[in-house]
Design an enzyme around this catalytic site. Structure first.
Site, mmCIF file in Angstrom:
data_model
loop_
_atom_site.group_PDB
_atom_site.id
_atom_site.type_symbol
_atom_site.label_atom_id
_atom_site.label_comp_id
_atom_site.label_asym_id
_atom_site.label_seq_id
_atom_site.Cartn_x
_atom_site.Cartn_y
_atom_site.Cartn_z
ATOM 1 N N ASP A 196 0.890 -21.829 -19.308
ATOM 2 C CA ASP A 196 0.439 -23.057 -19.848
ATOM 3 C C ASP A 196 0.181 -22.793 -21.372
ATOM 4 O O ASP A 196 -0.648 -22.181 -21.604
ATOM 5 C CB ASP A 196 -0.686 -23.512 -19.171
ATOM 6 C CG ASP A 196 -0.854 -25.142 -19.590
ATOM 7 O OD1 ASP A 196 -0.745 -25.278 -20.737
ATOM 8 O OD2 ASP A 196 -1.565 -25.749 -18.830
ATOM 9 N N TYR A 221 -0.047 -33.697 -27.058
ATOM 10 C CA TYR A 221 -1.177 -34.612 -27.608
ATOM 11 C C TYR A 221 -2.340 -33.673 -28.480
ATOM 12 O O TYR A 221 -3.155 -34.327 -29.077
ATOM 13 C CB TYR A 221 -1.848 -35.699 -26.813
ATOM 14 C CG TYR A 221 -2.570 -35.160 -25.549
ATOM 15 C CD1 TYR A 221 -3.566 -34.492 -25.467
ATOM 16 C CD2 TYR A 221 -1.713 -35.230 -24.466
ATOM 17 C CE1 TYR A 221 -4.237 -34.141 -24.289
ATOM 18 C CE2 TYR A 221 -2.133 -35.034 -23.407
ATOM 19 C CZ TYR A 221 -3.407 -34.328 -22.929
ATOM 20 O OH TYR A 221 -3.979 -33.963 -21.960
ATOM 21 N N LYS A 222 -2.245 -32.278 -28.272
ATOM 22 C CA LYS A 222 -3.249 -31.393 -28.884
ATOM 23 C C LYS A 222 -2.615 -31.252 -30.494
ATOM 24 O O LYS A 222 -2.720 -32.088 -31.260
ATOM 25 C CB LYS A 222 -3.455 -30.292 -28.167
ATOM 26 C CG LYS A 222 -4.225 -30.687 -27.002
ATOM 27 C CD LYS A 222 -4.556 -29.494 -25.864
ATOM 28 C CE LYS A 222 -5.199 -30.054 -24.547
ATOM 29 N NZ LYS A 222 -5.012 -29.542 -23.423
ATOM 30 N N ARG A 368 -17.761 -26.531 -28.427
ATOM 31 C CA ARG A 368 -16.444 -26.179 -29.043
ATOM 32 C C ARG A 368 -15.797 -26.977 -30.170
ATOM 33 O O ARG A 368 -16.339 -28.206 -30.276
ATOM 34 C CB ARG A 368 -15.396 -26.409 -27.695
ATOM 35 C CG ARG A 368 -13.963 -25.936 -27.784
ATOM 36 C CD ARG A 368 -13.144 -26.077 -26.786
ATOM 37 N NE ARG A 368 -12.782 -27.555 -26.422
ATOM 38 C CZ ARG A 368 -11.818 -28.138 -25.708
ATOM 39 N NH1 ARG A 368 -11.020 -27.124 -25.007
ATOM 40 N NH2 ARG A 368 -11.324 -29.180 -25.870
HETATM 41 C C1 LIG Z 1 -4.831 -30.274 -22.022
HETATM 42 C C2 LIG Z 1 -4.304 -29.390 -21.178
HETATM 43 C C3 LIG Z 1 -3.800 -29.972 -19.844
HETATM 44 C C4 LIG Z 1 -3.507 -31.660 -20.103
HETATM 45 O O1 LIG Z 1 -2.833 -31.927 -18.756
HETATM 46 P P1 LIG Z 1 -2.487 -33.504 -18.663
HETATM 47 O O2 LIG Z 1 -1.376 -33.480 -17.643
HETATM 48 O O3 LIG Z 1 -1.760 -33.683 -20.180
HETATM 49 O O4 LIG Z 1 -3.806 -34.214 -18.652
HETATM 50 C C5 LIG Z 1 -3.433 -29.376 -19.159
HETATM 51 N N1 LIG Z 1 -3.463 -27.771 -19.013
HETATM 52 C C6 LIG Z 1 -4.089 -27.587 -19.964
HETATM 53 C C7 LIG Z 1 -4.505 -25.769 -20.133
HETATM 54 C C8 LIG Z 1 -4.771 -28.007 -21.287
HETATM 55 O O5 LIG Z 1 -5.327 -27.433 -22.029
#
Ligand SMILES: *Cc1c(COP(=O)(O)O)cnc(C)c1O
Length: 409
Positions: A196, A221-222, A368
């Site tokens: 991930d 979106y990050k 954070r």
């Molecule tokens: C932000 C994030 C997600 C987000 O998952 P969504 O399905 O978009 O809500 C998942 N895994 C990690 C490690 C994240 O940081």
């Protein structure tokens, strides 16, 4: 070392080769935004592109825009752009669904490559949604989800491990796994890792091809600044693509969706990981963010991130020592955020937000701060710590309104 002054921070900004990128974002006045690792800010270009997609492509073009405005290719086109950011090849990445859904798809697709094995392995500190998804997928697959501390991961890999699932950059501490090293260890047990990259892309240099990554997902979106709920991306290395299939056998993953065949036939290549109709307006917004990221040298980006981190860490250690550092010292083992532990981290973050410094709280005790180099100035770091110091010294965080818990932290 002498304490850096505001003037020192401003001098660093003047020397910053990435300084001009800040103007490419629409940031509110009087806000120091240190939460781009939760929701990236709005690129200046995005409203124009979305407005055009709405008025011209949807409004005028109607259904013909699926062919004529490139809608049907968007998951691949934007996927290929993301591939350039992460060291993947064309045809190895698609943009689709959410990170959570993509994780489910890859676990379900890849675990059967190791028949007879009994466990999916992950680490306790992984992002909760990832743990929940792995738990559900393991149940469906009839496998055990084994959750261990980070230090025990390597020892826990064995001939019982069907798949490992890891987030490269820890969402709390910012600890960064060495992808290549972990992949090598896993390969020694004939195991694959699903990575991930949600907190990695757009903040640390990635080279999936070089580092032997076979399966990965990540967030739009990050650090890609794709907008709230932007679609996520999914990567499968070429060699693996035709050996695995998605558990969601939707028509966009069919070999010929518009033949309307009654039987499912997976498309060749990465297309088979698409499921349903892509959310075009969200894809347009994401593409604007990705295009901006493509202009940036990822090594320069991380070099600035490391400098911002060091300034932040130094100032907090000197001025707010009651905040305990929890992020790694070594830039090679950290990502794009800096975190501190304090029993009242929640209240401290709320008091900071009231003063225009937006960070976030992560349970149980972590404050954070995203130090996203595209728009964060050294001056912002200096001013943020100056405000933090004031909040701590005058115990402003003890005011009762800062203890009220909101839904989203
Ligand atoms: C932000 C994030 C997600 C987000 O998952 P969504 O399905 O978009 O809500 C998942 N895994 C990690 C490690 C994240 O940081």
């Amino acid at each position: 070392m002498t304490m850096p002054t505001l003037e020192d921070a401003q001098a660093l900004d003047r020397a910053d080769p990435l300084a001009a990128f800040r103007q490419r974002f629409s940031l509110p006045e009087n806000v120091i935004y240190l939460d781009g690792n939760s929701l990236g800010p709005l690129p200046v270009e995005t409203p124009r592109r979305v407005a055009e997609a709405v008025a011209k492509e949807w409004g005028d073009g109607l259904v013909t825009s699926w062919n004529d405005a490139g809608w049907v290719d968007a998951p691949h086109r934007i996927g290929d752009k993301i591939a350039r950011v992460i060291g993947a090849r064309p045809g190895e990445v698609v943009v689709t669904d959410s990170t959570s859904v993509n994780l489910y798809k890859l676990i379900m697709a890849a675990a059967p490559l190791s028949p007879g094995r009994t466990e999916i392995l992950t680490e306790r500190g992984n992002f909760p949604s990832d743990l929940y998804v792995a738990e559900g997928a393991a149940r469906t697959l009839g496998l055990e989800l084994r959750v261990v501390d980070r230090d025990d991961l390597v020892g826990a890999m064995s001939s019982a491990t069907a798949l490992v699932m890891l987030t490269q950059v820890d969402y709390r501490s910012g600890y960064r796994h060495d992808i290549a090293a972990m992949n090598r260890i896993a390969a020694g047990h004939d195991v694959r890792i699903v990575w991930d990259l949600s907190h990695s892309i757009g903040t640390v240099p990635l080279d999936l091809g070089r580092d032997g990554v076979e399966l990965a997902i990540g967030c739009g979106y990050k650090h890609l600044n794709g907008g709230p709920g932007a679609p996520a991306f999914l990567y499968v290395a070429k060699a693996l693509q035709d050996k695995i299939t998605s558990p969601i056998s939707g028509w966009f993953g069919h070999a010929s969706p518009f033949v309307f065949d009654a039987r499912y036939q997976p498309a060749p290549g990465i297309s088979r990981f698409l499921a349903g109709t892509p959310p075009i307006l969200s894809m347009v917004a994401l593409e604007a963010g990705v295009d901006l990221m493509l202009e940036v040298d990822q090594n320069a980006l991380f070099a600035k991130s490391a400098q911002l981190f060091d300034l932040f860490a130094l100032l907090v250690a000197a001025r707010c020592p009651e905040l305990r550092p929890v992020s790694p010292d070594d830039p090679a083992t950290r990502g794009g955020h800096i975190s501190f532990a304090h029993d009242h981290a929640y209240e401290i973050i709320q008091a900071l937000i009231a003063r225009g410094v937006i960070g976030d709280f992560r349970t149980p005790d972590v404050a954070r701060f995203g130090i996203t180099p595209l728009y964060t100035r050294f001056e912002d770091i200096w001013r943020a710590v100056d405000i933090l110091d004031d909040i701590m010294a005058r115990k402003i965080w003890q005011e009762p309104q800062y203890a009220v818990r909101r839904v989203v932290t």
